[in-house]
Design an enzyme around this catalytic site. Structure first.
Site, PDB file in Angstrom:
ATOM      1  N   LYS A  49       0.914  -1.113  -0.113  1.00 20.89           N
ATOM      2  CA  LYS A  49      -0.124  -0.026   0.083  1.00 20.89           C
ATOM      3  C   LYS A  49       0.818   1.243  -0.036  1.00 20.89           C
ATOM      4  O   LYS A  49       1.975   1.417   0.231  1.00 20.89           O
ATOM      5  CB  LYS A  49      -1.046  -0.382   1.207  1.00 20.89           C
ATOM      6  CG  LYS A  49      -2.170  -1.068   0.793  1.00 20.89           C
ATOM      7  CD  LYS A  49      -3.158  -0.819   1.575  1.00 20.89           C
ATOM      8  CE  LYS A  49      -4.432  -1.870   1.282  1.00 20.89           C
ATOM      9  NZ  LYS A  49      -5.363  -2.103   2.142  1.00 20.89           N
ATOM     10  N   ARG A  57      -3.525 -10.051   4.801  1.00 19.10           N
ATOM     11  CA  ARG A  57      -4.048  -9.911   3.447  1.00 19.10           C
ATOM     12  C   ARG A  57      -2.689  -9.489   2.901  1.00 19.10           C
ATOM     13  O   ARG A  57      -2.428  -8.298   2.826  1.00 19.10           O
ATOM     14  CB  ARG A  57      -5.179  -9.054   3.274  1.00 19.10           C
ATOM     15  CG  ARG A  57      -5.902  -9.393   1.690  1.00 19.10           C
ATOM     16  CD  ARG A  57      -6.962  -8.499   1.740  1.00 19.10           C
ATOM     17  NE  ARG A  57      -7.588  -8.232   0.492  1.00 19.10           N
ATOM     18  CZ  ARG A  57      -7.301  -7.561  -0.514  1.00 19.10           C
ATOM     19  NH1 ARG A  57      -6.270  -6.656  -0.224  1.00 19.10           N
ATOM     20  NH2 ARG A  57      -7.854  -7.705  -1.419  1.00 19.10           N
TER      21      ARG A  57
END
Ligand code: HH2
Length: 287
Positions: A229, A264
């Site tokens: 991210k 995740r």
């Protein structure tokens, strides 16, 4: 350093033990526009191969998504999302015993994914985007990931204002959990996710990662999704997505130390190694 809560996750006719070791959710985006793997697995054959590889590499769950949720992403029509995810889930189910979650906020997509063999609904809107979603979750007994988000992917970054990000995200998640419970979703089916990158600034993401142990007061296990991210890139001087592996590893290891039950990730093989070491350090009890 904190151990994850030992608990059971009820997902349809199964129960998964959480907290003994950190579970790995491998990301499979069958989208043209996901922020890091968009366009890579559009051919169902490629997608199924990728799912098999992730299972071989140690993924416990495969999270299949047909709609990007990155900031500013365009919404996808239900028929198109179905066309992307259902054949892939059907074929993953035929090819082995992978446990599949569907990353969707649409009740119809969740319904058809569950009919095709998926066991978990991973809804970034925490059952709020589609008024039928809570009913689908309750009726099917699916496992449910309730992720924190404000607004929609189009508007979320303008809503990233908090006095105390951890306290407010937890309060909003608690309300989502109560709404799910009232709709008939079992408490044991729920896992919470603070929603790294969703209606959060760089500083908010860092603070959530730092204060992850506080989320255990929600009373259910926590899933975290820091993989590749923007905050990882930013901490490294704005490194592009393709160069965020080591930064993701740091975030994943600290998520384990912070008590995450599930992580995740895109890079399953590498992150399984990171997690096994982090688990050995944090989850081994002194005799
Ligand atoms: N992050 C993304 C998508 N779904 N689900 C949960 N539970 N937690 C997350 O942090 C999360 C999520 C965004 O990442 P990705 O799927 O790689 O990208 P995109 O939304 O662009 O497809």
């Amino acid at each position: 350093m904190i151990e994850a809560d030992r608990s059971r996750w009820k997902i349809r006719d199964r129960e998964i033990a959480l907290g003994e070791r950190t579970l790995v959710m491998g990301i499979l985006n069958v989208t043209p526009d996901s922020f890091s793997d968009g366009g890579r697995h559009l051919d169902p054959d490629d997608a199924v191969e990728q799912a098999k590889r992730m299972v071989e590499d140690g993924a416990d769950l495969i999270d299949v998504g047909g709609e990007s949720t990155r900031p500013g992403s365009a919404p996808v029509a239900v028929e198109e999302e179905l066309r992307r995810v259902i054949p892939v889930i059907e074929r993953i189910m035929k090819s082995g015993k992978a446990c599949v979650s569907v990353d969707t906020s649409k009740a119809r997509v969740a319904e058809e994914a569950l009919a095709a063999g998926a066991a978990i609904i991973n809804d970034v809107s925490a059952l709020t985007a589609d008024p039928r979603m809570a009913d689908v979750a309750a009726r099917t007994g699916a496992g449910v990931v309730l992720m924190h988000l404000r607004g929609t992917p189009a508007t979320m970054q303008s809503l990233a204002t908090y006095d105390d990000v951890v306290a407010e995200v937890m309060a909003e998640l608690r309300r989502r959990g109560q709404a799910a419970y009232i709709a008939g979703v079992l408490d044991e089916a729920i896992v919470y996710d603070p929603g790294i990158g969703f209606a959060k600034t760089y500083e908010h993401n860092l603070e959530i990662m730092r204060r992850l142990p506080e989320f255990r007061s929600l009373g259910r296990p926590v899933l975290v999704g820091p993989s590749r991210k923007a905050f990882v890139g930013r901490a490294l001087g704005d490194l592009p997505v393709a160069e965020r592996l080591e930064g993701t590893a740091a975030a994943v290891a600290l998520a384990v130390a912070g008590g995450a039950a599930i992580v995740r990730v895109h890079d399953v093989k590498a992150m399984v190694r990171v997690i096994r070491v982090a688990d050995a350090i944090t989850r081994t009890r002194p005799r």
